[in-house]
Design a protein around this motif. Sequence first.
Motif, PDB file in Angstrom:
ATOM      1  N   LYS A  56      -1.652 -18.517   6.081  1.00 46.29           N
ATOM      2  CA  LYS A  56      -0.347 -18.601   6.719  1.00 46.29           C
ATOM      3  C   LYS A  56      -0.491 -18.182   8.177  1.00 46.29           C
ATOM      4  O   LYS A  56      -0.925 -17.059   8.475  1.00 46.29           O
ATOM      5  N   ALA A  57      -0.120 -19.076   9.091  1.00 39.90           N
ATOM      6  CA  ALA A  57      -0.325 -18.812  10.508  1.00 39.90           C
ATOM      7  C   ALA A  57       1.015 -18.706  11.233  1.00 39.90           C
ATOM      8  O   ALA A  57       1.921 -19.507  11.012  1.00 39.90           O
ATOM      9  N   SER A  58       1.131 -17.701  12.079  1.00 38.54           N
ATOM     10  CA  SER A  58       2.301 -17.575  12.957  1.00 38.54           C
ATOM     11  C   SER A  58       1.879 -17.944  14.376  1.00 38.54           C
ATOM     12  O   SER A  58       0.725 -17.736  14.766  1.00 38.54           O
ATOM     13  N   ILE A  59       2.803 -18.487  15.150  1.00 38.13           N
ATOM     14  CA  ILE A  59       2.532 -18.915  16.523  1.00 38.13           C
ATOM     15  C   ILE A  59       3.255 -17.978  17.472  1.00 38.13           C
ATOM     16  O   ILE A  59       4.462 -17.757  17.346  1.00 38.13           O
ATOM     17  N   LYS A  60       2.511 -17.407  18.425  1.00 38.76           N
ATOM     18  CA  LYS A  60       3.094 -16.511  19.411  1.00 38.76           C
ATOM     19  C   LYS A  60       2.637 -16.920  20.803  1.00 38.76           C
ATOM     20  O   LYS A  60       1.566 -17.501  20.979  1.00 38.76           O
TER      21      LYS A  60
END
Length: 633
Positions: A56-60
């Motif tokens: 699961k990847a979050s984008i910042k």
Amino acid sequence: MTPLTDRFHPSPQSVELTGGVFELPPELTIQLGSESTQLHSSATRLQAVLEQMGSKASIKTGDASGFATIELLADAGSFNADQAYRLEIDRRGVRIVGSDIAGTVYGVVTLIQCLTGDRHRDQEAPTAIECLRIGDWPEFVVRGVLLDISRDRVPKMRTLLELIDLLASWKINQIQLYMEHTFAYEGHEIVWKDADPLTAEDIRTIDRYCHDHCIELVPNQNSFGHFHRWLIHEAYRPLAECPEGVKHPFNEEPEPFSLCAIDPKVLDLLGDLYDQLLPNFTSTLFNVGLDETFDLGIGRSAAACQKKGKGHVYLEYLKRVNRLVEARGHRMQFWADILLQTPEVVGELPESVIPLEWGYEADHPFEKHGEILASTGLDFYVCPGTSSWNSLSGRTTNAIGNLSRAAIAGKTAGAGGYLITDWGDFGHLQPLTVSLPGFLIGAGCAWNTSMASDPDSLRTAAPALIDRFVFDSADSGLGELILSLGDTYRQTGAEIKNGSVLFFLLVFATEPLTHPRFDKLDKAGLEAARDHIEKLQSELIGFGSREPHLELPRREMEWVAGMLLVACKLGIERLEIGRDRSATDLSTSIRAEIRSELAPLVEEYRWLWSQRSRPGGLSSSSARLERILALLG
């Protein structure tokens, strides 16, 4: 794991394995170095791939210190080339630095290929990727694709967007949609009413989608020759070079073909078209065509051409069109074929224009023409083709030779761009699946010309590349089948320019076999082609059941094989009764037999068309097949 050399397309300039693997964690962060919509769109595509692999990847966006697992940065000061990038994978994570946003996006494309390289071979998605270091940049700044949407077949919006996804995954950065009459110009409805044209909103949607993929959508409207779709209507006929009509290669009956170079009202019409078309694009380039003006100087401009010379009349028209283009804030591209026929005027071209040097045979003189264009100091493109048109199945060996030669010659001559063209002459009968290998191979040659240095090795490597990068499949074998079927034209022994003899046996079924295009045609060659096709046809069965997403391309290629077999049978039977005899002279039983094989293929053609293309041009395209049925009836 997949061999390193097969894992990437286009092939990077340098790849170094550094030892070890990066274990994908259950959760990770994709850190962006800027607010760019293109970079965010690229990160979103990467996020989807990672989630398919169980991370699961979050984008910042912002400072990456302390928590980024994947960093996406742009730093122009670290590179000597545009669109370049460095990709480093170590045990701690991934870092991509591009010379610009496009370079960073291309690094993400390569990272996705790293992540997906083994997913078809392993029963479970891989949870680790090899540590490596890649340094990469393109050898052609512009790597484009031109798709013909004016010979009956206008793709559905879904088809176009899916194609953009595919081309972006091969680092293509320019797309053109070739137009003669397939934009919904207000006030000109009579021209496009049956064509299902693209609307202004369609173009704006495609343009935005291209932009998010780092692709420039370049407007295209032919503005001299190839204007017959307009000039056949009485309201536009007075603008023609030959209002009474002229024989030309794209229709069997005489009709007006080119605009008149000396008529000022032509510029009024073009100005109206440009004012409607261009505002829908963010690109400031504009391809105005100006190619294949077969009738220039034989009609209304005859006296001017006799007095000034045809080359100077052409050049004066080109300059007038260029002024229209520049007045609207655009830079003009144009096809260079007419110019190269009159080299005495090459040095008088406006400094801003971009000649497009096209040629579609493996032996096309890109080297000679490149030297002429380079001598002008102008930016120019080399423009090979997929060899799909006028063939049904493509011409594999010719396509690879043509695409390779253009890349090598273009790089040597200093061409700024490489534009892969895909045409639809005589009803655009070939399905999209036939064109995709040419797009793939050309994209690879344009990024890294070492791929073009050995066409034989490229042919050996191409099937696996097609399976993986076109069909997202591991060793399906469909790539080899498409390429082998595409070499059927060679089996006949009757190789001709710009098409295959089997295609012309169908499309020109009323033509006597004494025509020069059938000179080398004989029964032995047709029988060899038939045997070749039948072998491949038997291998096509079962692709869809093994991998359901291959069902449509399988059916398209099965249709192609069926049509080529009909062409072989028709040719053999016609040779039996004599070259000067018509297909209508075949016996009733033979005609009925061929007709019974062709009729279901015509119905299948209609269904296949409905899967990818708008309905508007179907009746015109299928009429070419229905005419054969009528001939056999």
